[in-house]
Design an enzyme around this catalytic site. Structure first.
Site, PDB file in Angstrom:
ATOM      1  N   ASP A   1       4.107 -15.387 -26.293  1.00  0.00           N
ATOM      2  CA  ASP A   1       4.637 -16.307 -25.282  1.00  0.00           C
ATOM      3  C   ASP A   1       4.653 -17.753 -25.768  1.00  0.00           C
ATOM      4  OD1 ASP A   1       1.955 -16.842 -25.262  1.00  0.00           O
ATOM      5  OD2 ASP A   1       1.627 -16.344 -23.152  1.00  0.00           O
TER       6      ASP A   1
ATOM      7  N   ASN B   1       5.031 -21.308 -45.525  1.00  0.00           N
ATOM      8  CA  ASN B   1       3.836 -22.023 -45.996  1.00  0.00           C
ATOM      9  C   ASN B   1       4.173 -22.792 -47.275  1.00  0.00           C
ATOM     10  OD1 ASN B   1       1.213 -22.892 -46.165  1.00  0.00           O
ATOM     11  ND2 ASN B   1       0.391 -20.960 -46.911  1.00  0.00           N
TER      12      ASN B   1
ATOM     13  N   GLU C   1      -2.114 -27.137 -50.586  1.00  0.00           N
ATOM     14  CA  GLU C   1      -3.472 -27.622 -50.350  1.00  0.00           C
ATOM     15  C   GLU C   1      -4.020 -28.328 -51.584  1.00  0.00           C
ATOM     16  OE1 GLU C   1      -4.980 -27.469 -47.283  1.00  0.00           O
ATOM     17  OE2 GLU C   1      -2.973 -26.764 -46.751  1.00  0.00           O
TER      18      GLU C   1
ATOM     19  N   ASP D   1       1.904 -23.477 -51.412  1.00  0.00           N
ATOM     20  CA  ASP D   1       0.897 -22.454 -51.117  1.00  0.00           C
ATOM     21  C   ASP D   1       1.492 -21.054 -51.094  1.00  0.00           C
ATOM     22  OD1 ASP D   1      -1.145 -24.310 -50.931  1.00  0.00           O
ATOM     23  OD2 ASP D   1      -0.791 -24.689 -48.807  1.00  0.00           O
TER      24      ASP D   1
ATOM     25  N   ASP E   1      -1.766 -23.193 -41.578  1.00  0.00           N
ATOM     26  CA  ASP E   1      -0.316 -23.138 -41.731  1.00  0.00           C
ATOM     27  C   ASP E   1       0.231 -21.733 -41.498  1.00  0.00           C
ATOM     28  OD1 ASP E   1      -0.461 -25.810 -42.472  1.00  0.00           O
ATOM     29  OD2 ASP E   1      -0.670 -25.328 -44.604  1.00  0.00           O
TER      30      ASP E   1
ATOM     31  N   ASP F   1      19.992 -40.012 -51.986  1.00  0.00           N
ATOM     32  CA  ASP F   1      20.772 -38.919 -52.553  1.00  0.00           C
ATOM     33  C   ASP F   1      19.911 -37.779 -53.084  1.00  0.00           C
ATOM     34  OD1 ASP F   1      23.113 -40.201 -51.966  1.00  0.00           O
ATOM     35  OD2 ASP F   1      23.296 -41.173 -53.922  1.00  0.00           O
TER      36      ASP F   1
ATOM     37  N   GLU G   1      16.204 -35.104 -48.609  1.00  0.00           N
ATOM     38  CA  GLU G   1      16.373 -35.268 -47.164  1.00  0.00           C
ATOM     39  C   GLU G   1      15.073 -34.851 -46.483  1.00  0.00           C
ATOM     40  OE1 GLU G   1      17.983 -36.759 -44.066  1.00  0.00           O
ATOM     41  OE2 GLU G   1      19.418 -36.412 -45.693  1.00  0.00           O
TER      42      GLU G   1
ATOM     43  N   PHE H   1      22.498 -36.225 -51.035  1.00  0.00           N
ATOM     44  CA  PHE H   1      22.247 -36.132 -49.604  1.00  0.00           C
ATOM     45  C   PHE H   1      22.596 -37.383 -48.814  1.00  0.00           C
ATOM     46  CE2 PHE H   1      19.157 -32.331 -50.013  1.00  0.00           C
ATOM     47  CZ  PHE H   1      20.258 -31.480 -50.127  1.00  0.00           C
TER      48      PHE H   1
ATOM     49  N   HIS I   1      30.474 -39.490 -50.023  1.00  0.00           N
ATOM     50  CA  HIS I   1      29.386 -39.286 -49.084  1.00  0.00           C
ATOM     51  C   HIS I   1      29.758 -39.772 -47.695  1.00  0.00           C
ATOM     52  CE1 HIS I   1      26.339 -39.552 -52.679  1.00  0.00           C
ATOM     53  NE2 HIS I   1      27.183 -38.546 -52.774  1.00  0.00           N
TER      54      HIS I   1
ATOM     55  N   ASP J   1      27.910 -41.014 -45.503  1.00  0.00           N
ATOM     56  CA  ASP J   1      27.227 -42.254 -45.092  1.00  0.00           C
ATOM     57  C   ASP J   1      27.987 -43.499 -45.532  1.00  0.00           C
ATOM     58  OD1 ASP J   1      26.672 -42.353 -47.815  1.00  0.00           O
ATOM     59  OD2 ASP J   1      24.507 -42.612 -47.586  1.00  0.00           O
TER      60      ASP J   1
ATOM     61  N   CYS K   1      21.991 -45.746 -49.250  1.00  0.00           N
ATOM     62  CA  CYS K   1      21.932 -44.927 -50.465  1.00  0.00           C
ATOM     63  C   CYS K   1      20.623 -45.142 -51.221  1.00  0.00           C
ATOM     64  CB  CYS K   1      23.091 -45.263 -51.401  1.00  0.00           C
ATOM     65  SG  CYS K   1      24.718 -45.123 -50.656  1.00  0.00           S
TER      66      CYS K   1
END
Length: 677
Positions: A120, A149, A153, A161, A175, A360, A363, A417, A481, A483, A659
């Site tokens: 739930d 994961n 660590e 991990d 995790d 770039d 992200e 990116f 791009h 952006d 950028c």
């Protein structure tokens, strides 16, 4: 949930039966009856419940029941046994004259078994949730959540991990999703019975299951249990790609055993994110023969998606590079971030090796579950000299890493990116996107040899499901791009944001207004080293530049229409910024656009503070007209404009403030599993 099970019994024999509470034993009485049987009767101890199907016609409760070919005896037990064979049931068979022909005797042992998860999604592993074996989206949905994961660590000799051979630190368990095996019954199972946990080969590529030794029946002392609960570094591996099925301990009495489920990979084109884990009770048949399953419980997890964060969410950290030539840019960024009250992380040149394009390379996003949440960086396949930064410097405790590897021949500038953004939350034609929609730039649909974002990245983004992507046309740009022509800023009204679009039309309108007001001799680029100033009159007289910007405006307008349609925007939700472009290329079909002066839409958004490329526009009464226009447009939204000199160190290299920077932001308040899909 009732688990029916067919049971074979023989007359004149005693059959020992293990029954799981919540299951039902079905005995075909005719099949097990002695020849010539016409009637039967049933006797049992108080802990056993039974019924007969079909229901017999009313007879005296003392009289035997007529036997027919469809007579079924349905047996169940309501609670677990205290000891083995502590419950009894007998079936008596009679002939035509009610003479006894035989008797079948059952010795019954009942156990409670349930494999439980947080079905739930409230952070608590409840007992035997009826919906634990399926997944349903939405606020009234169900199904457990599993995280990949992908943090580490370790801070030295690190790797994610989920690529470690074992659980190296107890802190890693937070995790993972907890799964609990709950049992109740005698101190041990009857001879030969055993519990096994198992997964399919397909699911085994996506998860591993560990368990805690603190629950082992052989770990009886308090000191041993304490040690294994808090200090052990090696939790036993139960299931993996190499181990699809393994016996797990049955603990007598009323007991629980904790398991920890670890996600190994994100949803992708070949993986819908759903995982099933099964627990079966096996019954021995005879020495040398395989056991058979008599009860199976199943739980389902869905792997949490990777989620991007838009400009409207609160910043946490700002990342920039330090290079030998970006002192002015860095100075401006430091002042802006300090004024805004956020953290600034500088990647120095020994790490960036001269690669300044922080936007770039990576992200920022995050993954979320009811029990844990942490940021995850998506590493671009561009792999410039910053390629090691996301892994070496960001991956760590509670900071995950994911990438998609593409063939080098398939990677283009569109895989950087700056070509990957996400909108704020929107509603489109009644459909809610509470986590926004991902935006990517691709080639125009009719292009035959255009550049595109590589397929492995696009497939990954689509598979996350919760931020349905939108494809924009960006191949018309030299760098390519999105952006370079769009961004989002927060707003106090309407939808809570504005879409900012670069607009040559707005630039020409501004310049014509300057010319009309007698400022035609005002010049762009005054005071910029190695740049020839040019007057407003000369720009307006350049028919070739006008034609190029007409083409650019048509490309932006195509995207404007897509964004209005796919984000449910009106013209009032869009602000046009005065920006000119120029085309570069040797042949007509290779012409692509770059910003003529610093591209003000390519900004960094830090709450109400905007870091905008300083445009070096024509000055009127000692003030840059482009800056004045920008401030006028933004200050109406309660936003403050800071202009950052990036001309030599970024603009001349075909990039700007956005950028050269990146921002990690707070996650959405909305929980992705409540999305109505």
């Amino acid at each position: 949930m009732i688990h029916p099970r067919t049971l074979r019994v023989d007359y004149d024999k005693t059959t020992k039966v293990l029954c799981v509470v919540g299951s039902e034993l079905n005995v075909n009485l005719n099949r097990s009856a002695p020849p010539g049987s016409k009637f039967f009767s049933v006797k049992c101890t108080s802990s056993v419940q039974y019924s007969i199907s079909p229901l017999p016609q009313e007879t005296s409760h003392l009289a035997p029941t007529p036997l027919n070919g469809n007579s079924l005896l349905l047996i169940s037990m309501s609670h677990a046994s205290h000891s083995e064979n502590d419950s009894k049931l007998s079936v008596w068979y009679y002939g035509e004259n009610k003479e006894v022909l035989g008797k079948a005797l059952l010795h019954l042992t009942a156990v409670e078994i349930s494999l439980d998860v947080d079905a739930d999604r409230d952070g608590v592993v409840e007992k035997n949730n009826p919906n634990k074996g399926s997944w349903k989206w939405g606020c009234n949905g169900h199904g457990a959540v599993l995280l990949v994961n992908c943090d580490s660590e370790r801070t030295y000799w690190k790797k994610p991990d989920n690529e470690q051979d074992a659980v190296s630190r107890v802190s890693d368990l937070k995790d993972m999703s907890v799964m609990v095996l709950r049992t109740r019954g005698p101190t041990k199972l009857p001879e030969g019975y055993k519990l096994t946990m198992h997964i399919s080969q397909g699911d085994a590529e996506s998860i591993r299951v560990f368990r805690s030794r603190s629950n082992d029946p052989v770990k009886n002392s308090l000191s041993e249990r304490f040690f294994y609960k808090y200090f052990v570094k090696d939790y036993p591996l139960v299931l993996s790609s190499e181990v699809l099925s393994q016996e797990v301990p049955y603990i007598g009495g009323a007991a629980e055993m904790d398991f920890y489920v670890e996600g190994l990979r994100f949803p992708d084109k070949d993986f819908d994110g759903l995982i099933s884990i099964n627990l079966s009770l096996l019954e021995p048949i005879s020495a040398g023969l395989p056991e058979t399953p008599i009860f199976t419980d199943k739980v389902v997890f869905r792997v949490a998606p990777w989620i991007m964060t838009p400009n409207t969410l609160e910043p946490v950290e700002v990342f920039v590079c330090s290079t030998s030539d970006n002192y002015q840019f860095l100075k401006g960024m430091k002042n802006l971030v300090a004024k805004s009250g956020y953290k600034l992380k500088i990647c120095h040149e020994y790490l960036n090796r001269g690669d300044r394009w922080m936007q770039d390379e990576l992200e920022f996003g995050y993954i979320d579950s009811p029990h844990q949440r942490f940021p995850v960086v998506l590493d671009s396949p561009r792999d410039g000299k910053l390629q090691d930064f996301p892994y070496n410097e960001l991956l760590g405790p509670d900071f995950g890493y994911v990438t998609r590897v593409a063939e080098r021949k398939d990677v283009s500038s569109l895989d950087s990116f700056g070509n990957l953004e996400v909108s704020p939350a929107v509603t489109v034609n009644g459909k809610n996107y509470p986590l926004g929609r991902i935006l990517i730039g691709v080639a125009f649909p009719t292009a035959t040899k255009g550049r595109n974002m590589t397929k492995v990245v696009q497939d990954f983004l689509w598979a996350q499901k919760v931020q349905e992507p939108i494809a924009l046309f960006s191949d018309w740009l030299l760098v390519g791009h999105i952006d370079e022509f769009m961004t989002f800023v927060p707003a106090p009204d309407r939808k809570g944001f504005r879409l900012l679009l670069a607009s040559p039309d707005a630039a020409y309108k501004l310049f014509r207004g300057l010319q009309r007001d007698g400022h035609g001799q005002a010049k762009l680029f005054e005071g910029v080293e190695d740049e020839d100033p040019i007057s407003v009159d000369k720009i307006l007289a350049d028919d070739s530049l006008q034609a190029e910007n007409n083409y650019v405006q048509s490309c932006i307008d195509w995207n404007r229409d897509v964004l209005k349609r796919e984000l449910g925007l009106d013209d009032e939700d869009i602000i046009d910024l005065p920006i000119l472009f120029k085309l570069e290329g040797e042949e007509e079909d290779e012409y692509r656009a770059a910003a003529y002066y610093p591209d003000m839409v390519n900004m960094i958004v830090l709450g109400k503070n905007l870091g905008i490329p300083k445009p070096f526009g024509p000055k009127v009464n000692g003030r840059c007209a482009l800056e004045a226009e920008m401030c006028s447009l933004m200050e109406g939204l309660g936003l403050s404009c800071t202009f950052i000199d990036d001309f030599a160190s970024y603009h001349k290299l075909l990039g700007e403030v956005h950028c050269g920077s990146n921002v990690r932001r707070e996650p959405f308040d909305f929980k992705w599993w409540n999305l109505e899909v």
